[in-house]
Write an enzyme that holds these catalytic residues in place. Sequence first.
Site, short mmCIF file in Angstrom:
data_model
loop_
_atom_site.label_atom_id
_atom_site.label_comp_id
_atom_site.label_asym_id
_atom_site.label_seq_id
_atom_site.Cartn_x
_atom_site.Cartn_y
_atom_site.Cartn_z
N ARG A 64 -15.90 4.46 6.42
CA ARG A 64 -14.83 3.89 5.60
C ARG A 64 -13.55 3.63 6.38
O ARG A 64 -12.96 2.56 6.30
CB ARG A 64 -14.52 4.87 4.46
CG ARG A 64 -14.52 4.30 3.10
CD ARG A 64 -13.98 5.32 2.14
NE ARG A 64 -12.56 5.11 1.99
CZ ARG A 64 -12.02 4.29 1.11
NH1 ARG A 64 -12.78 3.65 0.27
NH2 ARG A 64 -10.72 4.11 1.05
N ASP B 213 -11.89 -0.83 -8.23
CA ASP B 213 -11.94 0.39 -9.05
C ASP B 213 -10.89 0.40 -10.16
O ASP B 213 -11.07 1.07 -11.17
CB ASP B 213 -11.74 1.63 -8.16
CG ASP B 213 -12.99 1.95 -7.34
OD1 ASP B 213 -13.96 1.18 -7.40
OD2 ASP B 213 -12.98 2.99 -6.65
N GLU C 246 0.86 -1.20 0.00
CA GLU C 246 0.00 0.00 0.00
C GLU C 246 0.88 1.24 0.00
O GLU C 246 1.85 1.33 0.76
CB GLU C 246 -0.91 -0.03 1.25
CG GLU C 246 -1.56 1.27 1.64
CD GLU C 246 -2.45 1.90 0.55
OE1 GLU C 246 -3.15 1.16 -0.15
OE2 GLU C 246 -2.41 3.14 0.42
N GLN C 247 0.49 2.22 -0.83
CA GLN C 247 1.33 3.42 -0.95
C GLN C 247 1.33 4.29 0.30
O GLN C 247 2.35 4.92 0.63
CB GLN C 247 0.91 4.24 -2.16
CG GLN C 247 -0.47 4.87 -2.04
CD GLN C 247 -0.85 5.72 -3.24
OE1 GLN C 247 -0.06 5.89 -4.17
NE2 GLN C 247 -2.05 6.26 -3.23
N TYR D 217 -27.46 8.56 5.81
CA TYR D 217 -27.61 7.27 6.50
C TYR D 217 -26.65 7.19 7.69
O TYR D 217 -25.60 7.83 7.70
CB TYR D 217 -27.44 6.08 5.56
CG TYR D 217 -26.13 5.98 4.81
CD1 TYR D 217 -25.01 5.39 5.39
CD2 TYR D 217 -26.02 6.43 3.50
CE1 TYR D 217 -23.82 5.25 4.68
CE2 TYR D 217 -24.83 6.31 2.79
CZ TYR D 217 -23.74 5.72 3.39
OH TYR D 217 -22.57 5.60 2.68
C1 LIG Z 1 -10.60 8.09 0.16
C2 LIG Z 1 -11.69 7.37 -0.55
C3 LIG Z 1 -13.03 7.69 -0.29
C4 LIG Z 1 -14.06 7.03 -0.97
N1 LIG Z 1 -15.36 7.37 -0.72
C5 LIG Z 1 -16.34 6.73 -1.35
C6 LIG Z 1 -17.69 7.04 -1.11
O1 LIG Z 1 -18.03 7.90 -0.31
N2 LIG Z 1 -18.66 6.36 -1.79
C7 LIG Z 1 -18.32 5.39 -2.71
O2 LIG Z 1 -19.22 4.79 -3.31
N3 LIG Z 1 -17.05 5.08 -2.96
C8 LIG Z 1 -16.06 5.72 -2.31
N4 LIG Z 1 -14.79 5.40 -2.57
C9 LIG Z 1 -14.54 4.35 -3.54
C10 LIG Z 1 -14.77 3.01 -2.91
O3 LIG Z 1 -14.09 2.93 -1.69
C11 LIG Z 1 -14.28 1.99 -3.89
O4 LIG Z 1 -15.15 1.97 -5.01
C12 LIG Z 1 -14.27 0.59 -3.36
O5 LIG Z 1 -13.92 0.52 -2.03
C13 LIG Z 1 -13.31 -0.29 -4.16
O6 LIG Z 1 -12.06 0.11 -3.77
P1 LIG Z 1 -10.69 -0.38 -4.29
O7 LIG Z 1 -10.03 -1.12 -3.19
O8 LIG Z 1 -10.79 -1.03 -5.61
O9 LIG Z 1 -9.96 1.02 -4.52
P2 LIG Z 1 -9.61 2.14 -3.47
O10 LIG Z 1 -10.54 2.19 -2.35
O11 LIG Z 1 -9.39 3.39 -4.25
O12 LIG Z 1 -8.20 1.64 -2.90
C14 LIG Z 1 -7.02 1.67 -3.69
C15 LIG Z 1 -5.84 1.60 -2.77
O13 LIG Z 1 -4.66 1.51 -3.56
C16 LIG Z 1 -3.69 2.40 -3.05
N5 LIG Z 1 -2.82 2.74 -4.17
C17 LIG Z 1 -3.09 3.54 -5.23
N6 LIG Z 1 -2.05 3.61 -6.06
C18 LIG Z 1 -1.08 2.83 -5.51
C19 LIG Z 1 0.26 2.50 -5.91
N7 LIG Z 1 0.81 2.99 -7.04
N8 LIG Z 1 0.98 1.67 -5.12
C20 LIG Z 1 0.43 1.15 -3.96
N9 LIG Z 1 -0.81 1.45 -3.54
C21 LIG Z 1 -1.56 2.27 -4.32
C22 LIG Z 1 -4.50 3.57 -2.50
O14 LIG Z 1 -3.77 4.32 -1.55
C23 LIG Z 1 -5.70 2.85 -1.89
O15 LIG Z 1 -5.46 2.46 -0.57
C24 LIG Z 1 -13.75 6.03 -1.92
C25 LIG Z 1 -12.39 5.70 -2.16
C26 LIG Z 1 -11.37 6.35 -1.48
C27 LIG Z 1 -9.90 5.97 -1.75
#
Ligand SMILES: Cc1cc2nc3c(=O)[nH]c(=O)nc-3n(C[C@H](O)[C@H](O)[C@H](O)COP(=O)(O)OP(=O)(O)OC[C@H]3O[C@@H](n4cnc5c(N)ncnc54)[C@H](O)[C@@H]3O)c2cc1C
Length: 398
Positions: free
Chosen positions: A102, A287, A34-35, A209
């Site tokens: 979150r 995402d 994780e970054q 909510y």
């Molecule tokens: C701060 C934040 C707030 C959010 N709020 C909402 C919300 O209110 N409602 C909603 O529907 N969705 C929200 N989302 C999106 C939702 O959390 C995501 O759709 C869902 O949780 C899927 O997340 P994910 O793990 O695929 O991606 P993310 O939750 O974006 O996690 C990606 C992770 O990868 C890490 N990362 C990125 N680039 C690198 C790299 N080069 N090297 C190492 N690590 C890296 C990031 O720091 C992060 O921890 C939010 C996301 C974030 C980051």
Amino acid sequence: MSEQLQIAIVGGGIGGLTAALALRARGLNVTVFEQAGEQREIGAGISIQPNAGLLLQRIGLTDRIKTIGAQNAGLLLRTSLGQLIDTAARPSSGVQSYNVHRAEFLKLLADAQPDGTLHLDHRLSQTRETNGRVQLTFAHGATVEADLVIGADGIHSVVQREIGLKTYPSSEGIMAYRGLIPSERLTWAKDIGGKMTMWLGKGRSFLCYPVSSGRLINMVAFVPTNLESEESWTAPGDLKALAAEYAGWDNPVLETIGALDQTFRWGIYDRAPLPYWSTARMTLLGDAAHPMVPHLGQGAAQAIEDGFTLAVLLEGAKRQDVPRRLKAYERLRLERTSQIQTMARDTGRFFRGEYEDVAERDRLMAKWIAATGWIRGHDAEKTAQEAVLLAGNDEAIG
Ligand SMILES: Cc1cc2nc3c(=O)[nH]c(=O)nc-3n(C[C@H](O)[C@H](O)[C@H](O)COP(=O)(O)OP(=O)(O)OC[C@H]3O[C@@H](n4cnc5c(N)ncnc54)[C@H](O)[C@@H]3O)c2cc1C
């Protein structure tokens, strides 16, 4: 070299951390990079809907989620003046859904990782695929090798770029204000139990909510914009501008805005589905694979479904099996997530519609309720197990 697959997950968000738990539950060896140097507090709620709740239950997380979440008791839809439209999207199939803060949920997931398997302060900058292995290079110069890399690194994914893919964000023409308010400040929140409420009105909507076991109310207010607002979750917003957007709306809406100490602006951007997700040794989830607009609250749930699907398909895999298993994963997930990306967009239009014609509103509402039933009733793990059984052997999975 050990025979067991070494899996590197890039990104310790909800998707990456739950995938790590699901993969380990099937005996796989996983490390998360994780970054961020530390977990930062983000003021936002997120839904764990039944299709995700079911999977988290199977890896024993439900009791811990109950300690931080507010049980979701369904969604009330109201007009901007407060008239009840429907009590829609009832919880389905006996599986409870939860609304969580979150940051609290991320902490719970991080705490559930075994010691030494989550490496913070590791920002991936590039990858190199050679001789059946992938070398990962991080911004501070460290390198590691893995048999398989899973990019769970969000909307600006480096792994996606390294796979040779690119997404093009287009503004939905709306932005969201977000905030958290202690429930005790809101007279209207005293008797809501776990109910979510969404007010619908002229080109905008307002959603509230409870999270944090009901101690906080999460607010998300979607308004039109022709500004290129930042695609950020942390840009500060203007409370006066927010209040002006909802002048004359139902009293609980006004009371909620009046009780906010601060708000954040979030530009909502959409992206078309990617054509594929994987190379021979790298793939994407969450995402990074299928960014979606937030109107169905399925971003986290779809990331969780991805991780559990991968876990079923990778169980017992040898190095030479990885390319075929990744293609099987993509086949199982790409179509469903592409459909949900479209449904999320349509749901946003329904929530922000101006309905002179109530019949038209009810038609769109019925479509939305059917979509949520299909999405929430899905069992991603069972679907993957059935695909493996149907394939019968490894050759067929490929
Ligand atoms: C701060 C934040 C707030 C959010 N709020 C909402 C919300 O209110 N409602 C909603 O529907 N969705 C929200 N989302 C999106 C939702 O959390 C995501 O759709 C869902 O949780 C899927 O997340 P994910 O793990 O695929 O991606 P993310 O939750 O974006 O996690 C990606 C992770 O990868 C890490 N990362 C990125 N680039 C690198 C790299 N080069 N090297 C190492 N690590 C890296 C990031 O720091 C992060 O921890 C939010 C996301 C974030 C980051």
